[in-house]
Design a protein around this motif. Structure first.
Motif: not given
Ligand SMILES: C[S@@+](CC[C@H](N)C(=O)[O-])C[C@H]1O[C@@H](n2cnc3c(N)ncnc32)[C@H](O)[C@@H]1O
Length: 211
Positions: A35, A37, A61, A66-67, A85-86, A90, A115, A133, A135, A138
């Motif tokens: 998802d 931004v 995130g 993109v962001s 990012d986890i 990605y 994170a 941006d 989880d 968190e």
């Molecule tokens: C909404 S997406 C980020 C989109 C990104 N900011 C963009 O606009 O391109 C959320 C991201 O958080 C990562 N994520 C989920 N849980 C996480 C965690 N506990 N720690 C770090 N990253 C995490 C996911 O793998 C995902 O890529």
């Protein structure tokens, strides 16, 4: 003021012209089910990064970048984006997105991990901007870390602050929505920050650390 803001809303969301590298990253995000931004949110991030003269930014995130592409566009030319990012897969795609945006490899530091494990390892008061941006579960703890990381005059930005309309709906009482609503309300009460909540994309809250 017009009662129905739908037209203005979609005009605003479509207003920015998105850099080609961000468009490509967005296409990869759609393929991978990430998802990203919205273009209007990306343009807001770029503006805010430029407004605080950001040289050092932490993003939680990375997604497919993109962001990050938008942020790099607003940061100082020698600024460094640290993005967490986890999902290493990605971040591999994001690295390509940043290269296609023309960013030198030294401008991005991609850290694979959770994170809340990574943020505590970053230095106090060393960052101009923190973007959250990741989880949603968190977010509250990440906000505490963000205020530690930011210098005075630094900016915290949280994407998806309205959780797709759920925060504004008092009938929504699930734990994630309640937690997000709590974050939004607590930020407003902080005496060490100047805060505003914007409806851009899925909601963006911005808090300038003033002391
Ligand atoms: C909404 S997406 C980020 C989109 C990104 N900011 C963009 O606009 O391109 C959320 C991201 O958080 C990562 N994520 C989920 N849980 C996480 C965690 N506990 N720690 C770090 N990253 C995490 C996911 O793998 C995902 O890529």
């Amino acid at each position: 003021m017009a009662a129905d803001k739908t037209l203005s809303w979609s005009f605003t969301e479509d207003y920015p012209s998105e850099p080609s590298a961000a468009q490509l990253a967005r296409a990869h995000a759609a393929e991978l089910g990430v998802d990203a931004v919205s273009p209007a949110t990306g343009a807001l991030f770029r503006l805010l990064a430029a407004a605080v003269g950001a040289r050092s930014v932490v993003e939680v995130g990375t997604g497919t970048g993109v962001s990050g592409v938008w942020l790099l566009g607003g940061m100082a030319p020698d600024g460094v984006l640290t993005s967490i990012d986890i999902e290493p897969e990605y971040q591999r795609v994001a690295r390509e997105s940043f290269a296609s945006a023309g960013a030198r490899p030294a401008r991005t530091r991609l850290i694979a991990g959770r994170a809340l494990d990574v943020l505590p390892r970053l230095a106090d008061r060393a960052y101009d901007m923190v973007v959250i941006d990741g989880d949603p579960a968190e977010t509250a703890e990440a906000v505490d870390e963000a205020f530690r990381l930011l210098r005075e005059g630094g900016l915290l930005v949280i994407n998806d602050a309205l959780a797709r309309g759920q925060v504004a709906d008092p009938a929504r009482r699930d734990p994630l929505t309640v937690s997000k609503r709590g974050v939004v309300k607590e930020l407003r009460e902080r005496e060490d920050a100047v805060v505003t909540l914007l409806p851009t994309g899925d909601g963006v809250i911005a808090a300038l650390k003033v002391r």
